[in-house]
Write an enzyme that holds these catalytic residues in place. Structure first.
Site, PDB file in Angstrom:
ATOM      1  N   HIS A  96      22.629  50.592 -33.727  1.00 48.02           N
ATOM      2  CA  HIS A  96      23.720  50.892 -32.807  1.00 48.02           C
ATOM      3  C   HIS A  96      24.296  49.623 -32.182  1.00 48.02           C
ATOM      4  CE1 HIS A  96      26.070  52.839 -29.686  1.00 48.02           C
ATOM      5  NE2 HIS A  96      25.825  53.998 -30.261  1.00 48.02           N
ATOM      6  N   PRO A 183      19.519  35.570 -19.757  1.00 50.03           N
ATOM      7  CA  PRO A 183      18.748  34.960 -20.851  1.00 50.03           C
ATOM      8  C   PRO A 183      18.122  35.954 -21.820  1.00 50.03           C
ATOM      9  CG  PRO A 183      18.266  33.866 -18.769  1.00 50.03           C
ATOM     10  CD  PRO A 183      19.127  35.052 -18.442  1.00 50.03           C
ATOM     11  N   THR A 184      17.668  37.089 -21.330  1.00 50.33           N
ATOM     12  CA  THR A 184      17.026  38.068 -22.217  1.00 50.33           C
ATOM     13  C   THR A 184      17.702  39.434 -22.199  1.00 50.33           C
ATOM     14  OG1 THR A 184      15.460  38.705 -20.470  1.00 50.33           O
ATOM     15  CG2 THR A 184      14.766  36.976 -22.015  1.00 50.33           C
ATOM     16  N   ALA A 185      18.404  39.780 -21.128  1.00 52.78           N
ATOM     17  CA  ALA A 185      18.969  41.129 -20.995  1.00 52.78           C
ATOM     18  C   ALA A 185      20.439  41.214 -21.371  1.00 52.78           C
ATOM     19  CB  ALA A 185      18.784  41.648 -19.564  1.00 52.78           C
ATOM     20  N   GLY A 186      21.086  40.090 -21.687  1.00 51.52           N
ATOM     21  CA  GLY A 186      22.462  40.123 -22.143  1.00 51.52           C
ATOM     22  C   GLY A 186      23.440  40.541 -21.079  1.00 51.52           C
TER      23      GLY A 186
END
Length: 343
Positions: A96, A183-186
């Site tokens: 998705h 940095p990691t969660a967009g």
């Protein structure tokens, strides 16, 4: 952090105000993480979690919950708190399209609130998400600040991977926060919208090219059904290809007509419809056309509108829906939640 006092009152008694929130989280393969997000929602006072739909192929989970305006925002933030800790977009893979761990958070007016209130709720959620986690946020639907962003696919263009570099371009700057991804969660999209139906139709043989061509022919952006978003997806691990859809307006894009169009397009290309499946909950009104079509073609009498079970069963047969029963109906789950709150 919560909505304004005007939103919390609005001339309507608090107990009559009901907002639906449907966060789509980029995690569909780790049951414990999904359960932890669900627990964070249910732990929020005043909120009822109605449904959790997880899909491993899409690597995505959809949480449907309802409540008064302020608690709904609190629950959405609680879900986001867990997702931000648990999901790393640098390694995330799934079918998705997505731009972040907390990919999209829509607010839907159900009772005693209007669309303007839900727009304000989305603004409140966005500011709080940025303040808590420094996640940039885009507004879509009725909350969109730019015309092109009203449609979610325009925000998701190129997905997380493209946005990593393109977010610095002025046309791709977020509406809230700095033009840099967490940095990691967009990033996250949020907005107000009406009720929609998330629905997938599977075809065999697993011809992804055919699924994409059918999706192109039926979606609004290519001149198909108004209020319909669709994309073709490769699900070779399941032995099917999929037309994955968001029916944004099931009155202008009735499910039975969409299904008939897909079946016709599939037959013309030498493939067959293997079945369909729903993600999240479905308004009863959206199923009536399919139910009536099945009953008419079979020469069966029309049940009473109060006979939800019979109508849903008829709709499921026409749409070849593998996971459609009365517990998939929004109104049924709302009634159950109301009953539980009175106990």
């Amino acid at each position: 952090m919560g909505p304004s006092k005007r939103m919390a009152t609005g001339g309507v008694p608090r107990q009559e105000m009901l907002v639906e929130c449907v966060p789509n989280i980029s995690e569909g393969r780790r049951p414990q993480t999904i359960a932890t997000i669900a627990d964070a929602i249910t732990a929020t006072p005043g909120v009822r979690l109605l449904d959790v739909s997880a899909d491993a192929s899409h690597n995505r989970s959809v949480f449907t919950f309802v409540g008064p305006p302020e608690p709904v925002v609190d629950a959405a933030l609680a879900a986001a708190d867990v997702a931000v800790r648990a999901v790393d977009m640098r390694t995330h893979r799934g079918r998705h399209p997505r731009i972040g761990a907390v990919d999209v958070v829509p607010f839907v007016p159900l009772r005693g609130v209007d669309m303007e209130t839900c727009v304000a709720l989305s603004r409140c959620f966005a500011r709080a998400l940025w303040a808590r986690h420094r996640i940039p946020v885009y507004f879509y639907g009725y909350s969109a600040l730019r015309p092109k962003r009203r449609w979610l696919p325009n925000i998701r263009r190129g997905q997380y991977e493209a946005l990593r570099t393109e977010i610095v371009r002025p046309e791709r700057h977020p509406d809230v926060g700095k033009p840099e991804l967490h940095p990691t969660a967009g990033a996250t999209a949020t907005g107000a919208r009406g009720l929609l139906v998330a629905w997938n139709v599977n075809i065999v043989p697993a011809r992804t090219d055919v699924a994409r061509e059918i999706a192109r022919r039926i979606r609004q952006s290519s001149g198909g059904f108004e209020g319909l978003q669709a994309m073709g997806v490769d699900l070779a691990e399941r032995g099917v290809a999929q037309i994955s859809m968001n029916v944004l307006d099931y009155r202008r894009a009735p499910l039975h007509r969409v299904f008939e169009a897909i079946r016709t397009e599939a037959a013309a290309r030498g493939v067959e419809v293997a079945g369909s499946e729903f993600i999240g909950l479905v308004p009863m009104e959206a199923l009536l056309g399919a139910a009536h079509r099945h009953l008419a073609t079979q020469g069966l009498p029309e049940p009473s509108l109060a006979d939800v079970g019979a109508l849903v069963e008829a709709a499921a047969k026409f749409l070849r829906a593998t996971n459609l029963d009365r517990l998939r109906v929004l109104e049924v789950r709302l009634e159950e939640a109301a009953g539980a709150s009175r106990e």
